[in-house]
Design a protein around this motif. Structure first.
Motif, PDB file in Angstrom:
ATOM      1  N   GLY A  17       0.633  -0.966  -0.123  1.00 11.95           N
ATOM      2  CA  GLY A  17       0.156  -0.424   0.088  1.00 11.95           C
ATOM      3  C   GLY A  17       0.787   1.500   0.087  1.00 11.95           C
ATOM      4  N   LEU A  35       2.640  -8.240   8.589  1.00 14.32           N
ATOM      5  CA  LEU A  35       1.798  -9.610   8.383  1.00 14.32           C
ATOM      6  C   LEU A  35       3.232 -11.023   7.616  1.00 14.32           C
ATOM      7  N   ASP A  43       1.540 -17.025  -0.107  1.00 12.61           N
ATOM      8  CA  ASP A  43       0.002 -16.868   0.486  1.00 12.61           C
ATOM      9  C   ASP A  43       1.137 -18.220   2.077  1.00 12.61           C
ATOM     10  N   SER A  45      -1.101 -17.721   4.901  1.00 13.39           N
ATOM     11  CA  SER A  45      -2.659 -17.767   5.863  1.00 13.39           C
ATOM     12  C   SER A  45      -2.779 -18.936   6.676  1.00 13.39           C
ATOM     13  N   GLU A 112      -9.681  -9.781  13.514  1.00 12.48           N
ATOM     14  CA  GLU A 112      -9.391 -11.005  12.385  1.00 12.48           C
ATOM     15  C   GLU A 112      -8.631  -9.272  12.094  1.00 12.48           C
ATOM     16  N   LEU A 113      -7.094 -10.150  11.318  1.00 14.00           N
ATOM     17  CA  LEU A 113      -6.434  -9.360  10.073  1.00 14.00           C
ATOM     18  C   LEU A 113      -6.795  -9.764   8.838  1.00 14.00           C
ATOM     19  N   HIS A 114      -5.963  -9.240   8.095  1.00 17.70           N
ATOM     20  CA  HIS A 114      -5.914  -8.546   6.504  1.00 17.70           C
ATOM     21  C   HIS A 114      -5.869  -9.984   5.846  1.00 17.70           C
ATOM     22  N   HIS A 115      -6.275 -10.684   4.744  1.00 23.66           N
ATOM     23  CA  HIS A 115      -5.742 -11.717   4.140  1.00 23.66           C
ATOM     24  C   HIS A 115      -6.204 -12.995   5.007  1.00 23.66           C
ATOM     25  N   TYR A 117      -4.613 -14.158   8.291  1.00 17.18           N
ATOM     26  CA  TYR A 117      -3.316 -13.846   9.003  1.00 17.18           C
ATOM     27  C   TYR A 117      -4.274 -13.996  10.670  1.00 17.18           C
ATOM     28  N   GLU A 120       0.570 -10.194  13.308  1.00 13.66           N
ATOM     29  CA  GLU A 120       0.946  -9.264  13.122  1.00 13.66           C
ATOM     30  C   GLU A 120       1.806  -7.920  13.826  1.00 13.66           C
TER      31      GLU A 120
END
Length: 128
Positions: A17, A35, A43, A45, A112-115, A117, A120
């Motif tokens: 980002g 992450l 990936d 995750s 929850e976390l992005h994707h 995971y 973080e």
């Protein structure tokens, strides 16, 4: 502002980002949230929590090293973990990777976390 250095290393994933891996100003290093994404951005995750914690902390330490810092110069580490039951495992992996270094730390349970995971981490350190 003059004097703010942007830190980047290929030993951690490139930002996805509008941010940098870390910034350094007058010896103070702010490391962006990491992450458990390997530098190749594959990936992970579905990896077990301990593996995810090890990868996220590994990213953090790689960026710290690029900025001239290390575990012994960490002032504060924040860890965001999914599942309060993962707290003891995070603590174990953290101790394994940080050794005798004991920075101030917060462990923040999150839903929850992005994707998808499970962990973080971000940090503030002092460059050597």
């Amino acid at each position: 502002m003059a004097g703010i250095d942007q830190i980047s290393t290929a030993n951690a994933p490139a930002p996805a980002g509008h941010y940098v891996q870390a910034t350094r100003w007058e010896g103070l290093v702010h490391i962006a949230g990491q992450l458990p994404v390997p530098p190749d951005r594959s990936d992970r995750s579905s990896a077990p929590f301990a593996d995810q914690a090890r990868q996220a902390l590994g990213n953090l330490l790689a960026i710290a090293e690029a900025a001239g810092a290390g575990p012994e110069t960490m002032l504060k580490v924040n860890a965001y973990i999914v599942g309060i039951e993962n707290w003891p495992e995070f603590n174990r992996v953290f101790a394994e990777m940080f050794g005798d270094a004991k920075p101030a730390r917060a462990v923040i349970p999150v839903p929850e976390l992005h994707h998808g995971y499970l962990v973080e981490v971000d940090a503030v350190a002092v460059a050597r």
